[in-house]
Design a protein around this motif. Structure first.
Motif, PDB file in Angstrom:
ATOM      1  N   LYS A 320       4.999 -11.056 -11.862  1.00 38.50           N
ATOM      2  CA  LYS A 320       3.694 -11.126 -12.522  1.00 38.50           C
ATOM      3  C   LYS A 320       2.785 -10.002 -12.032  1.00 38.50           C
ATOM      4  CE  LYS A 320      -0.219 -14.233 -13.326  1.00 38.50           C
ATOM      5  NZ  LYS A 320      -0.810 -15.564 -13.043  1.00 38.50           N
ATOM      6  N   ALA A 321       2.777  -9.747 -10.728  1.00 39.93           N
ATOM      7  CA  ALA A 321       1.938  -8.686 -10.175  1.00 39.93           C
ATOM      8  C   ALA A 321       2.351  -7.326 -10.728  1.00 39.93           C
ATOM      9  CB  ALA A 321       2.029  -8.682  -8.656  1.00 39.93           C
ATOM     10  N   ILE A 322       3.643  -7.086 -10.842  1.00 28.95           N
ATOM     11  CA  ILE A 322       4.136  -5.807 -11.366  1.00 28.95           C
ATOM     12  C   ILE A 322       3.741  -5.651 -12.832  1.00 28.95           C
ATOM     13  CG2 ILE A 322       6.199  -4.446 -11.883  1.00 28.95           C
ATOM     14  CD1 ILE A 322       5.484  -4.595  -8.916  1.00 28.95           C
ATOM     15  N   GLN A 323       3.882  -6.716 -13.601  1.00 22.90           N
ATOM     16  CA  GLN A 323       3.549  -6.657 -15.020  1.00 22.90           C
ATOM     17  C   GLN A 323       2.061  -6.411 -15.241  1.00 22.90           C
ATOM     18  OE1 GLN A 323       5.028 -10.366 -16.593  1.00 22.90           O
ATOM     19  NE2 GLN A 323       7.122  -9.596 -16.847  1.00 22.90           N
ATOM     20  N   GLU A 324       1.205  -7.051 -14.415  1.00 29.70           N
ATOM     21  CA  GLU A 324      -0.232  -6.975 -14.638  1.00 29.70           C
ATOM     22  C   GLU A 324      -0.873  -5.732 -14.028  1.00 29.70           C
ATOM     23  OE1 GLU A 324      -1.906 -10.586 -13.184  1.00 29.70           O
ATOM     24  OE2 GLU A 324      -1.094 -11.812 -14.818  1.00 29.70           O
ATOM     25  N   THR A 325      -0.370  -5.291 -12.869  1.00 26.59           N
ATOM     26  CA  THR A 325      -1.032  -4.182 -12.172  1.00 26.59           C
ATOM     27  C   THR A 325      -0.118  -2.992 -11.886  1.00 26.59           C
ATOM     28  OG1 THR A 325      -0.538  -5.054  -9.956  1.00 26.59           O
ATOM     29  CG2 THR A 325      -2.532  -5.868 -11.050  1.00 26.59           C
ATOM     30  N   GLY A 326       1.189  -3.186 -12.057  1.00 21.46           N
ATOM     31  CA  GLY A 326       2.121  -2.110 -11.754  1.00 21.46           C
ATOM     32  C   GLY A 326       2.430  -1.986 -10.276  1.00 21.46           C
ATOM     33  N   LYS A 327       1.958  -2.948  -9.485  1.00 23.48           N
ATOM     34  CA  LYS A 327       2.244  -2.900  -8.051  1.00 23.48           C
ATOM     35  C   LYS A 327       2.190  -4.312  -7.464  1.00 23.48           C
ATOM     36  CE  LYS A 327      -2.587  -1.807  -6.970  1.00 23.48           C
ATOM     37  NZ  LYS A 327      -3.507  -0.804  -6.393  1.00 23.48           N
ATOM     38  N   PHE A 328       2.848  -4.478  -6.309  1.00 26.77           N
ATOM     39  CA  PHE A 328       2.841  -5.740  -5.583  1.00 26.77           C
ATOM     40  C   PHE A 328       2.305  -5.463  -4.185  1.00 26.77           C
ATOM     41  CE2 PHE A 328       5.242  -8.723  -2.724  1.00 26.77           C
ATOM     42  CZ  PHE A 328       4.526  -9.863  -3.059  1.00 26.77           C
ATOM     43  N   VAL A 329       1.185  -6.093  -3.850  1.00 23.21           N
ATOM     44  CA  VAL A 329       0.527  -5.873  -2.561  1.00 23.21           C
ATOM     45  C   VAL A 329       0.730  -7.095  -1.673  1.00 23.21           C
ATOM     46  CG1 VAL A 329      -1.644  -5.326  -1.413  1.00 23.21           C
ATOM     47  CG2 VAL A 329      -1.230  -4.495  -3.735  1.00 23.21           C
ATOM     48  N   THR A 330       1.098  -6.870  -0.418  1.00 25.65           N
ATOM     49  CA  THR A 330       1.326  -7.995   0.492  1.00 25.65           C
ATOM     50  C   THR A 330       0.826  -7.670   1.893  1.00 25.65           C
ATOM     51  OG1 THR A 330       3.005  -9.417   1.534  1.00 25.65           O
ATOM     52  CG2 THR A 330       3.687  -7.185   0.935  1.00 25.65           C
ATOM     53  N   ASN A 331       0.256  -8.672   2.539  1.00 24.73           N
ATOM     54  CA  ASN A 331      -0.133  -8.580   3.953  1.00 24.73           C
ATOM     55  C   ASN A 331       0.793  -9.401   4.836  1.00 24.73           C
ATOM     56  OD1 ASN A 331      -3.008  -8.669   2.277  1.00 24.73           O
ATOM     57  ND2 ASN A 331      -2.960  -7.106   3.881  1.00 24.73           N
ATOM     58  N   ASN A 332       1.905  -9.844   4.270  1.00 23.63           N
ATOM     59  CA  ASN A 332       2.828 -10.729   4.983  1.00 23.63           C
ATOM     60  C   ASN A 332       4.037 -10.010   5.571  1.00 23.63           C
ATOM     61  OD1 ASN A 332       1.248 -12.997   4.404  1.00 23.63           O
ATOM     62  ND2 ASN A 332       2.235 -13.269   2.417  1.00 23.63           N
ATOM     63  N   ILE A 333       4.053  -8.692   5.490  1.00 25.32           N
ATOM     64  CA  ILE A 333       5.102  -7.920   6.160  1.00 25.32           C
ATOM     65  C   ILE A 333       4.485  -7.363   7.436  1.00 25.32           C
ATOM     66  CG2 ILE A 333       6.651  -5.944   6.005  1.00 25.32           C
ATOM     67  CD1 ILE A 333       6.848  -6.401   3.033  1.00 25.32           C
ATOM     68  N   LEU A 334       4.925  -7.874   8.565  1.00 19.38           N
ATOM     69  CA  LEU A 334       4.273  -7.603   9.847  1.00 19.38           C
ATOM     70  C   LEU A 334       5.197  -6.828  10.789  1.00 19.38           C
ATOM     71  CD1 LEU A 334       2.753 -11.171  10.335  1.00 19.38           C
ATOM     72  CD2 LEU A 334       1.703  -9.200   9.218  1.00 19.38           C
ATOM     73  N   PHE A 335       4.561  -6.104  11.716  1.00 20.75           N
ATOM     74  CA  PHE A 335       5.299  -5.280  12.672  1.00 20.75           C
ATOM     75  C   PHE A 335       4.787  -5.554  14.085  1.00 20.75           C
ATOM     76  CE2 PHE A 335       5.336  -3.125   8.639  1.00 20.75           C
ATOM     77  CZ  PHE A 335       6.604  -2.580   8.532  1.00 20.75           C
ATOM     78  N   ASP A 336       5.597  -5.227  15.070  1.00 19.31           N
ATOM     79  CA  ASP A 336       5.130  -5.260  16.450  1.00 19.31           C
ATOM     80  C   ASP A 336       3.989  -4.249  16.602  1.00 19.31           C
ATOM     81  OD1 ASP A 336       7.055  -7.097  17.013  1.00 19.31           O
ATOM     82  OD2 ASP A 336       8.418  -5.705  18.020  1.00 19.31           O
ATOM     83  N   THR A 337       3.008  -4.556  17.421  1.00 19.31           N
ATOM     84  CA  THR A 337       1.833  -3.705  17.577  1.00 19.31           C
ATOM     85  C   THR A 337       2.213  -2.291  18.002  1.00 19.31           C
ATOM     86  OG1 THR A 337       0.503  -5.622  18.207  1.00 19.31           O
ATOM     87  CG2 THR A 337      -0.373  -3.453  18.760  1.00 19.31           C
ATOM     88  N   GLY A 338       1.749  -1.317  17.224  1.00 20.02           N
ATOM     89  CA  GLY A 338       1.987   0.080  17.551  1.00 20.02           C
ATOM     90  C   GLY A 338       3.406   0.547  17.328  1.00 20.02           C
ATOM     91  N   LYS A 339       4.231  -0.283  16.663  1.00 19.19           N
ATOM     92  CA  LYS A 339       5.630   0.074  16.463  1.00 19.19           C
ATOM     93  C   LYS A 339       6.030  -0.105  14.997  1.00 19.19           C
ATOM     94  CE  LYS A 339       6.978  -1.443  21.114  1.00 19.19           C
ATOM     95  NZ  LYS A 339       7.870  -2.334  21.898  1.00 19.19           N
ATOM     96  N   ALA A 340       7.218   0.388  14.667  1.00 18.06           N
ATOM     97  CA  ALA A 340       7.764   0.223  13.320  1.00 18.06           C
ATOM     98  C   ALA A 340       8.851  -0.850  13.315  1.00 18.06           C
ATOM     99  CB  ALA A 340       8.325   1.544  12.805  1.00 18.06           C
ATOM    100  N   THR A 341       8.765  -1.771  14.251  1.00 18.83           N
ATOM    101  CA  THR A 341       9.748  -2.858  14.360  1.00 18.83           C
ATOM    102  C   THR A 341       9.269  -4.068  13.572  1.00 18.83           C
ATOM    103  OG1 THR A 341      10.332  -2.117  16.587  1.00 18.83           O
ATOM    104  CG2 THR A 341      11.023  -4.328  15.941  1.00 18.83           C
ATOM    105  N   LEU A 342      10.020  -4.454  12.557  1.00 16.31           N
ATOM    106  CA  LEU A 342       9.655  -5.590  11.719  1.00 16.31           C
ATOM    107  C   LEU A 342       9.717  -6.891  12.507  1.00 16.31           C
ATOM    108  CD1 LEU A 342      11.562  -4.669   8.452  1.00 16.31           C
ATOM    109  CD2 LEU A 342       9.125  -5.193   8.550  1.00 16.31           C
ATOM    110  N   LYS A 343       8.682  -7.716  12.344  1.00 15.13           N
ATOM    111  CA  LYS A 343       8.755  -9.073  12.885  1.00 15.13           C
ATOM    112  C   LYS A 343       9.697  -9.896  12.018  1.00 15.13           C
ATOM    113  CE  LYS A 343       4.175  -9.344  15.041  1.00 15.13           C
ATOM    114  NZ  LYS A 343       4.658  -9.659  16.404  1.00 15.13           N
TER     115      LYS A 343
END
Length: 436
Positions: A320-343
């Motif tokens: 639905k987000a892709i159809q309506e806005t052309g993008k999907f935005v999320t704040n639920n992909i998290l990383f260790d502080t100061g790193k590129a390591t996915l939680k």
């Protein structure tokens, strides 16, 4: 109870592997009796091992051919060994499995790294005796003396999320009839307990039922393997039939916000629509059988069996987000502080995107990593690029074609909220999937 204990130990000596039974039996003899018995015992153990190997081969062949029934025994064998009830291969009360392990592993112990004879390092104990032993050449955790144990989770307080799964294997010894009368003894009385307290320093006493401190209590292996009970939301009770086979059996539990399901060997046996939110889990073996209760392969994972059409809703939200806005935005992909390591918890959100992309294989995404303004651009710009690349790698690991993905680091240059507040900075720390 002492009489039952002696019977249980004798049965264990006949049934369990040489290194457990021989040592346990000899350990109860004293002085010169040990010296006289040892050579005889070693000879008998060797014979028992050879016999067990041959029997295991025969049973394996019968299993492949779909045969049932007992191996024919001599009269002497029938006199010395208690009769064992036949297991039901197709319990009528069980249904087909819909179990799916949670996507993020929170705790796992297959016991392989433990030292035999020592307390298992990934566990904590309230009382009783717990020790690493081998059963049939496989390392396992042996619980006795009314053992009460819990996974060793370093974080304090509640750790079970709104959606989780629990799995473990346990060894079942079939119920045996006491020679000379009509009594039966159960050898695998075991409880899986889901507590509702935040204090994990005290065992949530159940008093024979659920109790106010528990959300769910499952008891299996009591007397007859078909007599299983459970309590939920304190004192609400249920029971069901299921016959385990001798050997290792798999138990799985799924909790999704309110719905709880239990599975024995991939067959669903409990299906409750509304259960209180658990906070932590533990095991109890409420009797003092020796060398009889074993577990291994314990896994706790975040995520659970879908709550009706929940998966479809998750995928449709991305769509639905892709159809309506052309993008999907999320704040639920998290990383260790100061790193590129996915939680680990980030995988739930990433799986939604992966499912959408696999259902729409022609869609191409620019994966944008955004940071807040804490730190310099010299640090944030490359960090956001590395984080975007980590997400692309995770999607590829879930089966998404990497050709359809491009990682782009945006640093802190495109804020969507005020960076002077923590709430605003949290919104700016985001990942955006832009359709290309």
């Amino acid at each position: 109870m002492k009489k039952l204990m002696m019977i249980a130990v004798l049965i264990a000596f006949v049934a369990i592997p040489a290194e457990v039974s021989a040592q346990g039996w000899l350990g109860r003899l004293g002085g010169s009796v040990v010296d006289r018995a040892k050579s005889k015992a070693e000879s008998k153990v060797d014979q028992a091992v050879d016999k067990a190997v041959d029997k295991a081969k025969d049973e394996a062949v019968d299993a492949v051919k779909g045969k049932k029934g007992k191996t024919k025994k001599s009269k002497n064998e029938e006199a010395d060994e208690p009769q064992v009830e036949e297991a039901d291969d197709n319990p009528t009360t069980a249904t087909a499995s819909d179990f799916k392990r949670g996507s993020v592993i929170m705790f796992q112990d297959d016991v392989t790294a433990e030292q035999v004879g020592e307390f298992p390092s990934k566990w904590d104990i309230f009382q009783g005796t717990v020790e690493t032993k081998t059963l049939g050449g496989v390392k396992a955790i042996n619980l006795t003396d009314n053992a009460q144990v819990q996974p060793l989770i370093k974080e304090q307080g509640a750790y079970l999320p709104e959606e989780f799964t629990i799995e473990y294997d346990f060894y079942y010894w079939p119920t045996s009839k006491v020679p000379g009368n009509d009594d039966y003894i159960g050898l695998n009385d075991m409880k899986l307990i889901l507590a509702v307290t935040k204090d994990r320093s005290e065992f949530p006493q159940t008093g024979g039922d659920g109790g106010d401190l528990t959300a769910f209590v499952l008891t299996h292996g009591v007397c007859s393997s078909s007599e299983h009970t459970y309590y939920f939301n304190g004192d609400k009770k249920g029971d069901f039939d299921y016959s385990f086979k001798k050997g290792w059996n798999h138990v799985a539990l799924s909790f999704n916000k309110r719905a709880l399901k239990v599975y024995f060997n991939d067959k669903r046996v409990v299906n409750l629509p509304r259960v209180n939110q658990p906070t932590w889990m533990c095991f109890q073996v409420p009797f003092d059988y020796i060398n009889l209760t074993f577990i291994r392969n314990v896994v706790i994972a975040k995520g659970a069996v879908a709550l009706y059409d929940r998966d479809a809703q998750d995928v449709s939200a991305v769509e639905k987000a892709i159809q309506e806005t052309g993008k999907f935005v999320t704040n639920n992909i998290l990383f260790d502080t100061g790193k590129a390591t996915l939680k680990q918890e980030s995988m739930i959100e990433i799986m939604k995107v992966a499912d959408y992309m696999k259902k729409n294989p022609n869609v191409r995404f620019e994966v944008q990593g955004h940071t807040d303004n804490q730190g310099s651009d010299k640090i944030n710009d490359p960090l956001s690029q590395q984080r975007a690349e980590a997400i692309v790698k995770a999607l590829e690991g879930l089966g998404v074609d990497g050709f359809n993905l491009k990682a782009v680091g945006k640093g802190s240059h495109e804020p969507v909220a005020d960076n002077s507040t923590e709430a605003g900075r949290a919104q700016n720390r985001r990942v955006v999937f832009v359709k290309r």
